[in-house]
Every structure is written in structure tokens, then in C-alpha cells.
Motif scaffolding. Structure first.
Motif, mmCIF file in Angstrom:
data_model
loop_
_atom_site.group_PDB
_atom_site.id
_atom_site.type_symbol
_atom_site.label_atom_id
_atom_site.label_comp_id
_atom_site.label_asym_id
_atom_site.label_seq_id
_atom_site.Cartn_x
_atom_site.Cartn_y
_atom_site.Cartn_z
ATOM 1 N N MET A 300 0.668 -0.730 -0.211
ATOM 2 C CA MET A 300 0.185 0.126 0.022
ATOM 3 C C MET A 300 0.875 1.398 0.132
ATOM 4 O O MET A 300 0.497 2.631 -0.640
ATOM 5 C CB MET A 300 -0.875 0.145 0.781
ATOM 6 N N ASP A 303 1.853 3.163 -3.508
ATOM 7 C CA ASP A 303 1.300 3.759 -4.397
ATOM 8 C C ASP A 303 1.803 5.099 -4.286
ATOM 9 O O ASP A 303 0.262 5.912 -3.123
ATOM 10 C CB ASP A 303 0.065 3.531 -3.884
ATOM 11 N N ARG A 306 -1.214 7.721 -5.299
ATOM 12 C CA ARG A 306 -2.713 8.209 -4.046
ATOM 13 C C ARG A 306 -1.938 8.844 -2.800
ATOM 14 O O ARG A 306 -2.785 10.116 -1.904
ATOM 15 C CB ARG A 306 -2.786 6.425 -3.900
ATOM 16 N N ILE A 307 -1.116 8.657 -2.099
ATOM 17 C CA ILE A 307 -0.297 9.804 -0.872
ATOM 18 C C ILE A 307 -0.691 10.459 -1.343
ATOM 19 O O ILE A 307 -0.517 11.281 0.040
ATOM 20 C CB ILE A 307 0.621 8.016 -0.516
ATOM 21 N N ASP A 310 -3.989 12.629 -1.669
ATOM 22 C CA ASP A 310 -4.474 12.097 0.041
ATOM 23 C C ASP A 310 -3.210 12.936 1.065
ATOM 24 O O ASP A 310 -4.467 14.430 1.360
ATOM 25 C CB ASP A 310 -4.399 11.314 0.998
ATOM 26 N N THR A 383 -12.825 9.636 3.539
ATOM 27 C CA THR A 383 -12.086 8.748 3.253
ATOM 28 C C THR A 383 -10.292 8.766 2.803
ATOM 29 O O THR A 383 -10.563 9.147 1.486
ATOM 30 C CB THR A 383 -11.976 7.728 2.357
ATOM 31 N N TYR A 385 -6.704 7.430 1.947
ATOM 32 C CA TYR A 385 -6.023 6.028 1.486
ATOM 33 C C TYR A 385 -5.121 5.378 2.251
ATOM 34 O O TYR A 385 -5.839 4.158 3.321
ATOM 35 C CB TYR A 385 -5.199 6.436 -0.223
ATOM 36 N N GLY A 430 -8.126 2.111 5.518
ATOM 37 C CA GLY A 430 -6.953 2.061 5.166
ATOM 38 C C GLY A 430 -5.889 1.106 6.172
ATOM 39 O O GLY A 430 -6.054 -0.079 5.729
#
Length: 466
Positions: A300, A303, A306-307, A310, A383, A385, A430
Motif C-alpha cells: 500500500m 502507491d 494516491r498518497i 491525499d 475517506t 488511502y 486504511g
């Protein structure tokens, strides 16, 4: 019979002619009104002046606050409810014995508040013998100051003023006979200052603590800290502080100017000057924690796109903080649970260094209600990641609390919350190995130790003298 009437007419005509002559010569009409023979019009009557009553001499006075006060005369009492702009005769229920008794301290509550500030005046009013109004020096019977700037005097002679009292708003340098717009504005400013002083002083643990902080030019609360801590700074003037290569603006609140100084984990022990104070940083060691996660969970963190997306949302939410303290009471722990990871632990995941855990993890049953740690505004409820369902609450002045891995959100961005409000439920969304609450504090975007806040506030971090 007819001859007798004819003989009387000449007599009547002569009498009328004689009366007319008298009017002309004497200047009065037959009906007694003044008369002018020149233009045949009545002359003006001359009124007899009434004696001027002596001025009502005052015996004493007292202002109970900025608005209410009384002046005592030999034959009664006059009262004001607007600082002396208007006066009226007191009725039986207007004034109590406490208002006129000698035991009432003049300006007591006001002077008690002002005593918290450096260089405050004593409880006693200055004893003035005379004041100057224009070019005239006038003798004073009694004087009273509610603050070092606002005061009233009663003159020896009531002839010397139009109003019962003269007033000053600059400590006695100038005096005004009656209420003016400038005087009203000065009194309103003084009222606001006292209101701010009362509000701020109530936040400290004791009156002694309030006097220690408010009466100082600079104050660090506390003046000794360790990496991961945060210090509340107060100054009596606006300005800014440069600390660890960052500049922090002092924000007005109460009667002072404040900022939080976060002590980063990289801060080195030593003594640092802040204003005219010295901040001592003590050394501190943190434990190490080793975690094992599945390969799927470990992936996770790969990525980065996406991090990063956010993180932009989070940075934007934490970039705007209300310029005041939004709380007044103590902070509370948001959920009762088992502390699985304390603040500051150095964390290794699957044998590799991950990061310092700059929050606390509280394990609890899934669905356990989570409370807002204190009053504030929801800056973000979304919400994300890695942190799953997450909430950030702005507590003002750059301080935020964070709640992560929730199973359910009960608030939305922009909501105002109170201490203890249910904002969500414990979950494991998460990057999470089980149901728990990941809870953190951020001061100016630096994570600081949550344990400093529980059951207290930064205003109560004042260290005892000794």
C-alpha cells in the motif's frame, strides 16, 4: 319731561370729554392697561424678576462601575446609568445600602482584574486637590478612578460645572464637563479591554498563574520541554518568532499575543532565547517497535500517487486555522482503549525502518464511539488511502487533532463540534492491522505529543516557581 332730558345731554358730553383728556394726559386707558399716546398702542408690561435659587451643592459621589453611579445632596440623591451623561432623582429602590456603604471597595472587581497586568495601579484612587479645565484651575471635593485612565471628580463649587461630575479618559491630564462622543469611545475601549482580560484570565489554572503570565512581557508555557512537546508563547505586543528556521506570527487573543512553538523530534537539547525568556530543551529517548504486516498491506505504501493526492487535501485543510482559541475547557481522551503504540516510538515494519510513530494508537472494539477531544471546527472528514476514514478538527491558533481508521464518520467538513461530541466509530480502515483509533495532535503542521493535552489545556501548563 322732554325738556329735562334735553338739559342732561350737555352734562354727559362734558363728562366724556373730561375722561378722554385724563387718558391723554395720564397715559392710561379707562380699563387700567398701559397706553402709549404717541401711537395709540398698549405699552409693554415690566415683569418683576424672581430671585435665582442657589446652586444645589453636592456632598459626595461614587461610581459603581463605568455606567452606574450616584451623587448625594443634602436634600436627596441623583443617579446616573450612562456614566454621567444623564442624571435623575433616585427612587427608593434605585440604590441599596451596599451601593452607598463604606465597605464597598471602590472599583474593586475592576482593579482586581487590572492587578493582573504589569504596572497596574493600586486599589486607591488618586487624591486630587484641583483640576484644570481650559484655563481655569478648579478645586476638587472628591475624586475617583475606576482604572488608571478613567476617573471622575466632584468640584467644591457646583457653580464651576454644568454637570454634577467632570470626567477624564487619559489619567487626569484633561477633564471634560459632561459626556462627549470621544469619552464614550474611550470608556467602551476600556470596557472591551477588561472583558478580554477577564476572558483570558479565566483560562489559567489559578489567579496566581494568570498574574504570572499576563503580568510578564514574554512568557513560555512551559519554559522547559522535550522533543515532541509543544510550548505556548505569550507576548504583550504583536510580532513574530523565528524558531528552528521557521517564523511564527503572534496572534491576538485576550490581552496578549500568542503562538504555539512545536518542538520537533530533531530539536537538540540546549537553551534557546525566546524574547526575554529562555526555553530549555531536555533530552528524551523513545522506544522502538517492530511490526509485521502482510505483503499486500506493505505494498500500500508503494502507491505514492494516491498518497501524494491525499496529502494535498490534508495540507490544504491544515493550512487554515481560526485565529483564536476555540476551546475553554480541558481536552479529553477521545476513546477508552488499550494503548498499543505510544507517541514517539521508532517503528520498523517487516524488519525495515518505517518512521517515528508521532501519534498514539488506542485499540478498542470496532464500532466504539469516538469523542471530539475538545471544541473546534471539522477541517476535514473524508475517506483517505492510508488513514481510511479520517477526521481533522481545528482547535484554533494552528492546533489540530486527528482521528484515523474509523469505521464510520459522524461529522462532515465545516461542522462545529463540542468537547465530547460523537464524531465517528472505531474501525480498521486504511493501513491498519486491527480495530483501533490512531490519534494525533498537529501544531503548525508538526505532530506533537497528545498526552500533554489530556485533562488539561496549554494555559494550565504553567510551571510552579521554585
Amino acid at each position: 319731561m322732554k325738556s329735562r332730558k334735553r338739559r342732561q345731554w350737555p352734562l354727559l358730553a362734558g363728562a366724556c370729554l373730561l375722561a378722554a383728556c385724563v387718558v391723554i394726559l395720564v397715559g392710561k386707558s379707562p380699563f387700567g392697561a398701559p397706553f402709549s399716546w404717541k401711537d395709540n398702542t398698549p405699552a409693554a408690561a415690566v415683569a418683576t424678576p424672581l430671585p435665582t435659587p442657589p446652586p444645589r451643592e453636592a456632598v459626595e459621589f461614587r461610581m459603581l462601575d463605568f455606567d452606574r453611579g450616584w451623587v448625594k445632596y443634602a436634600d436627596g440623591i441623583a443617579i446616573t446609568e450612562d456614566g454621567g451623561s444623564q442624571w435623575r432623582e433616585a427612587l427608593g429602590t434605585d440604590i441599596t445600602s451596599e451601593d452607598t456603604g463604606d465597605s464597598l471597595p471602590i472599583g474593586g472587581p475592576i482593579m482586581e482584574l487590572l492587578s493582573l497586568e504589569a504596572g497596574s495601579a493600586s486599589q486607591d484612587s488618586p487624591k486630587l486637590l484641583s483640576v484644570t479645565v481650559g484655563n481655569a484651575s478648579l478645586q476638587v471635593k472628591q475624586s475617583q478612578f475606576l482604572t488608571p485612565r478613567i476617573g471622575w471628580v466632584l468640584l467644591v463649587s457646583s457653580k464651576d460645572s454644568k454637570n454634577p461630575l467632570l470626567i477624564t479618559t487619559d489619567g487626569g491630564q484633561t477633564w471634560v464637563d459632561g459626556m462627549t462622543t470621544e469619552v464614550k469611545e474611550a470608556i467602551l475601549k476600556e470596557k472591551n479591554h477588561l472583558q478580554q482580560l477577564k476572558m483570558e484570565s479565566a483560562l489559567y489554572g489559578t489567579k496566581e498563574d494568570a498574574k504570572t503570565v499576563i503580568g510578564s512581557k514574554w512568557k513560555l508555557v512551559p519554559d522547559s520541554a522535550a522533543p515532541g512537546d509543544v510550548v505556548l508563547v505569550r507576548h504583550n505586543e504583536p510580532g513574530s518568532i523565528t524558531w528552528l528556521d521557521k517564523t511564527y506570527t503572534l496572534q491576538p487573543y485576550g490581552t496578549g499575543y500568542f503562538t504555539y512553538l512545536p518542538i520537533t523530534m530533531s530539536a537538540k537539547p540546549g537553551k534557546y532565547p525566546i524574547g526575554d525568556q529562555t526555553l530549555t530543551i531536555q533530552p528524551k529517548k523513545f522506544e522502538t517497535q517492530y511490526l509485521k504486516v502482510t505483503a499486500q498491506m506493505e505494498s500500500m505504501k508503494q502507491d505514492t500517487g494516491r498518497i501524494a493526492a491525499d496529502q494535498k487535501k490534508i495540507d490544504l485543510a491544515r493550512s487554515k486555522s481560526e485565529p483564536q482559541f476555540l476551546f475553554s475547557g480541558p481536552f479529553v481522551q477521545p476513546v477508552e482503549g488499550i494503548l498499543t503504540t505510544p507517541y514517539g516510538y521508532t517503528r520498523y515494519v517487516n524488519g525495515k525502518y518505517d518512521s517515528s510513530h508521532l501519534a498514539i494508537d488506542l485499540a478498542a472494539k470496532e464500532g466504539t464511539p469516538i469523542k471530539a477531544t475538545n471544541d473546534g471546527v471539522v477541517a476535514l472528514a473524508e475517506t483517505l488511502y492510508l488513514t481510511g476514514n479520517a477526521i481533522y478538527i481545528d482547535h484554533g491558533m494552528g492546533l489540530f487533532s486527528q482521528y484515523a481508521h474509523l469505521s464510520e464518520l459522524r461529522v462532515k467538513t465545516g461542522d462545529r463540534v463540542k468537547q465530547g461530541d460523537i464524531i465517528g466509530l472505531v474501525g480498521t480502515t486504511g493501513f491498519s492491522t486491527g480495530p483501533h483509533l490512531h490519534f494525533a495532535f498537529w501544531a503548525h503542521n508538526v505532530q506533537v505529543n497528545p498526552n500533554l493535552f489530556f485533562n488539561t489545556t496549554p494555559f494550565r501548563w504553567v510551571q510552579p516557581k521554585g
